[in-house]
Motif scaffolding. Sequence first.
Motif, PDB file in Angstrom:
ATOM      1  N   PRO A 132       4.527   8.909  -2.992  1.00 42.94           N
ATOM      2  CA  PRO A 132       4.266   9.708  -4.010  1.00 42.94           C
ATOM      3  C   PRO A 132       4.156  11.266  -3.336  1.00 42.94           C
ATOM      4  CG  PRO A 132       2.202   8.907  -3.198  1.00 42.94           C
ATOM      5  CD  PRO A 132       3.407   8.225  -2.564  1.00 42.94           C
ATOM      6  N   GLY A 133       4.704  11.525  -2.340  1.00 42.45           N
ATOM      7  CA  GLY A 133       5.065  12.780  -1.747  1.00 42.45           C
ATOM      8  C   GLY A 133       5.585  13.766  -2.689  1.00 42.45           C
ATOM      9  N   THR A 134       6.633  13.116  -3.441  1.00 40.17           N
ATOM     10  CA  THR A 134       7.564  13.976  -4.345  1.00 40.17           C
ATOM     11  C   THR A 134       6.705  14.496  -5.584  1.00 40.17           C
ATOM     12  OG1 THR A 134       8.120  11.636  -5.301  1.00 40.17           O
ATOM     13  CG2 THR A 134       9.675  12.779  -3.732  1.00 40.17           C
ATOM     14  N   GLU A 135       5.723  13.681  -5.886  1.00 36.46           N
ATOM     15  CA  GLU A 135       4.881  14.048  -7.131  1.00 36.46           C
ATOM     16  C   GLU A 135       3.836  15.097  -6.619  1.00 36.46           C
ATOM     17  OE1 GLU A 135       3.338  10.826  -9.485  1.00 36.46           O
ATOM     18  OE2 GLU A 135       5.283  10.068  -9.948  1.00 36.46           O
ATOM     19  N   LEU A 136       3.413  14.690  -5.332  1.00 35.75           N
ATOM     20  CA  LEU A 136       2.364  15.515  -4.820  1.00 35.75           C
ATOM     21  C   LEU A 136       2.713  16.764  -4.790  1.00 35.75           C
ATOM     22  CD1 LEU A 136       0.683  12.908  -2.639  1.00 35.75           C
ATOM     23  CD2 LEU A 136      -0.789  14.126  -4.416  1.00 35.75           C
TER      24      LEU A 136
ATOM     25  N   HIS B   7       1.202   9.315   2.981  1.00 37.40           N
ATOM     26  CA  HIS B   7       1.088  10.698   2.412  1.00 37.40           C
ATOM     27  C   HIS B   7      -0.238  11.133   2.403  1.00 37.40           C
ATOM     28  CE1 HIS B   7       5.076   8.973   1.010  1.00 37.40           C
ATOM     29  NE2 HIS B   7       5.259  10.386   1.135  1.00 37.40           N
ATOM     30  N   LEU B   8      -0.492  12.506   2.964  1.00 41.90           N
ATOM     31  CA  LEU B   8      -1.595  13.086   2.868  1.00 41.90           C
ATOM     32  C   LEU B   8      -1.548  14.406   1.945  1.00 41.90           C
ATOM     33  CD1 LEU B   8      -2.249  12.640   6.587  1.00 41.90           C
ATOM     34  CD2 LEU B   8      -3.976  11.794   4.724  1.00 41.90           C
ATOM     35  N   ALA B   9      -2.661  14.620   1.281  1.00 41.18           N
ATOM     36  CA  ALA B   9      -2.752  15.914   0.258  1.00 41.18           C
ATOM     37  C   ALA B   9      -4.279  16.382   0.402  1.00 41.18           C
ATOM     38  CB  ALA B   9      -1.878  15.762  -0.787  1.00 41.18           C
ATOM     39  N   ARG B  10      -4.506  17.679   0.092  1.00 46.49           N
ATOM     40  CA  ARG B  10      -5.741  18.058  -0.059  1.00 46.49           C
ATOM     41  C   ARG B  10      -5.614  18.840  -1.493  1.00 46.49           C
ATOM     42  NH1 ARG B  10      -8.160  19.216   4.578  1.00 46.49           N
ATOM     43  NH2 ARG B  10      -6.250  19.391   5.679  1.00 46.49           N
ATOM     44  N   ARG B  11      -6.894  18.337  -2.074  1.00 39.10           N
ATOM     45  CA  ARG B  11      -7.185  19.049  -3.272  1.00 39.10           C
ATOM     46  C   ARG B  11      -7.452  20.454  -3.464  1.00 39.10           C
ATOM     47  NH1 ARG B  11     -12.375  18.558  -7.474  1.00 39.10           N
ATOM     48  NH2 ARG B  11     -11.515  19.867  -9.338  1.00 39.10           N
TER      49      ARG B  11
ATOM     50  N   LEU C 191     -12.427  13.905  -6.196  1.00 46.66           N
ATOM     51  CA  LEU C 191     -12.371  14.348  -4.903  1.00 46.66           C
ATOM     52  C   LEU C 191     -13.266  15.754  -4.897  1.00 46.66           C
ATOM     53  CD1 LEU C 191      -8.863  14.273  -3.641  1.00 46.66           C
ATOM     54  CD2 LEU C 191     -10.851  13.276  -2.614  1.00 46.66           C
ATOM     55  N   GLU C 192     -14.151  15.938  -3.969  1.00 43.73           N
ATOM     56  CA  GLU C 192     -14.640  17.298  -3.741  1.00 43.73           C
ATOM     57  C   GLU C 192     -13.524  18.449  -3.386  1.00 43.73           C
ATOM     58  OE1 GLU C 192     -17.846  17.948  -3.292  1.00 43.73           O
ATOM     59  OE2 GLU C 192     -18.694  15.996  -2.525  1.00 43.73           O
ATOM     60  N   PRO C 193     -13.985  19.634  -3.613  1.00 47.03           N
ATOM     61  CA  PRO C 193     -13.033  20.713  -3.517  1.00 47.03           C
ATOM     62  C   PRO C 193     -12.499  20.669  -1.952  1.00 47.03           C
ATOM     63  CG  PRO C 193     -14.931  21.473  -4.814  1.00 47.03           C
ATOM     64  CD  PRO C 193     -15.138  20.087  -4.374  1.00 47.03           C
ATOM     65  N   ASP C 194     -11.305  20.685  -1.906  1.00 50.15           N
ATOM     66  CA  ASP C 194     -10.773  20.595  -0.358  1.00 50.15           C
ATOM     67  C   ASP C 194     -10.703  19.157  -0.086  1.00 50.15           C
ATOM     68  OD1 ASP C 194      -9.288  21.922   1.637  1.00 50.15           O
ATOM     69  OD2 ASP C 194     -11.150  21.823   2.992  1.00 50.15           O
ATOM     70  N   GLY C 195     -11.192  18.265  -0.698  1.00 48.29           N
ATOM     71  CA  GLY C 195     -11.169  16.826  -0.339  1.00 48.29           C
ATOM     72  C   GLY C 195      -9.642  16.127   0.061  1.00 48.29           C
ATOM     73  N   VAL C 196      -9.703  15.005   0.569  1.00 45.76           N
ATOM     74  CA  VAL C 196      -8.455  14.570   1.243  1.00 45.76           C
ATOM     75  C   VAL C 196      -8.115  13.380   0.096  1.00 45.76           C
ATOM     76  CG1 VAL C 196      -7.217  13.478   2.784  1.00 45.76           C
ATOM     77  CG2 VAL C 196      -8.497  15.380   3.337  1.00 45.76           C
TER      78      VAL C 196
ATOM     79  N   GLN D 225       4.083  13.855   5.282  1.00 49.26           N
ATOM     80  CA  GLN D 225       4.516  12.407   5.200  1.00 49.26           C
ATOM     81  C   GLN D 225       4.682  12.351   6.553  1.00 49.26           C
ATOM     82  OE1 GLN D 225       7.768  11.063   2.329  1.00 49.26           O
ATOM     83  NE2 GLN D 225       8.772  11.061   4.253  1.00 49.26           N
ATOM     84  N   SER D 226       4.279  11.070   6.925  1.00 46.46           N
ATOM     85  CA  SER D 226       4.500  10.452   8.183  1.00 46.46           C
ATOM     86  C   SER D 226       4.772   8.968   8.283  1.00 46.46           C
ATOM     87  CB  SER D 226       3.293  10.916   9.328  1.00 46.46           C
ATOM     88  OG  SER D 226       2.037  10.376   8.909  1.00 46.46           O
ATOM     89  N   THR D 227       5.331   8.283   9.477  1.00 49.99           N
ATOM     90  CA  THR D 227       5.586   6.961   9.448  1.00 49.99           C
ATOM     91  C   THR D 227       4.663   6.505  10.668  1.00 49.99           C
ATOM     92  OG1 THR D 227       7.613   7.170   8.344  1.00 49.99           O
ATOM     93  CG2 THR D 227       7.270   5.138   9.506  1.00 49.99           C
ATOM     94  N   ILE D 228       4.132   5.100  10.538  1.00 48.05           N
ATOM     95  CA  ILE D 228       3.816   4.462  11.685  1.00 48.05           C
ATOM     96  C   ILE D 228       4.563   3.213  11.783  1.00 48.05           C
ATOM     97  CG2 ILE D 228       1.853   2.960  12.604  1.00 48.05           C
ATOM     98  CD1 ILE D 228      -0.263   4.996  10.784  1.00 48.05           C
TER      99      ILE D 228
END
Length: 252
Positions: free
Chosen positions: A176-180, A247-251, A124-129, A191-194
């Motif tokens: 994987p939110g628990t690990e992130l 699950h979403l996270a930012r580097r 990932l780029e810095p601040d990549g998703v 974390q969100s649900t569709i």
Amino acid sequence: MTQRARSFGSVAAAYETFRPGYPDELVDRVLAYAGRPMRTALEIGAGTGKATRVFAGRGVAVTATDPDPAMLAELRRHVPASVATLSAALEDLTVGQVYDLVFAAASLHWTRPDGRWPRVAALLEPDGVFASFGGQVHLADPEVERVVQVARSAFLADDEVSSPDGTSADSPMQWPGTELTETELFTDVRQSTIERRMTATAEEYVGHLSTVSAYLQLPAPDREQVFRRILDVLPADVTLVADLTLHLARRR
């Protein structure tokens, strides 16, 4: 887990036919979270390209990776020519390029836990998703689910993939939110649900089961027998719960 992860190529065409795709809402959420253009993306475990095509359709230059050549061959039949492909598992990727986005559609649980997050961060780029999404398909009617469990019980006690880190199903934050949230490599974990409901014929539902790794591990005669038993107890049409957990996270 490795054996199960490499079992899908033998049913690549069925996987494409019977596995549900991904909605535009999913891409909307990822892009809104990013807050800036996502021009390039690497996909981990792309399979037949169910998620690949919805991101590529939004102008993202996707490199789709998968360790199974048969899955990638099927993928190439369904994605735009602009999609690049690479036959490799996450553990085999070399960092020659970094991306705005790395995503995994119902595939991250097949990757090795040791070194998982440093590998993803390095892509990932810095601040990549980073985005991970998926969810197992369930029968909506509890009674139909019960009779199917009885029908398969001589062959399989359970056909699901358990949480890789043992997180319980009722936990507010799922893997994987628990690990992130625990790694210093990522921040802003969400974390969100569709919610999704689908209708399928009995044959279509069994077609879906034919692409589930637990059944693919059975000897072929047992697999054919359990599918016949399940078909015998199913109504003509079934309603399916196919919710997606994102699950979403930012580097950092």
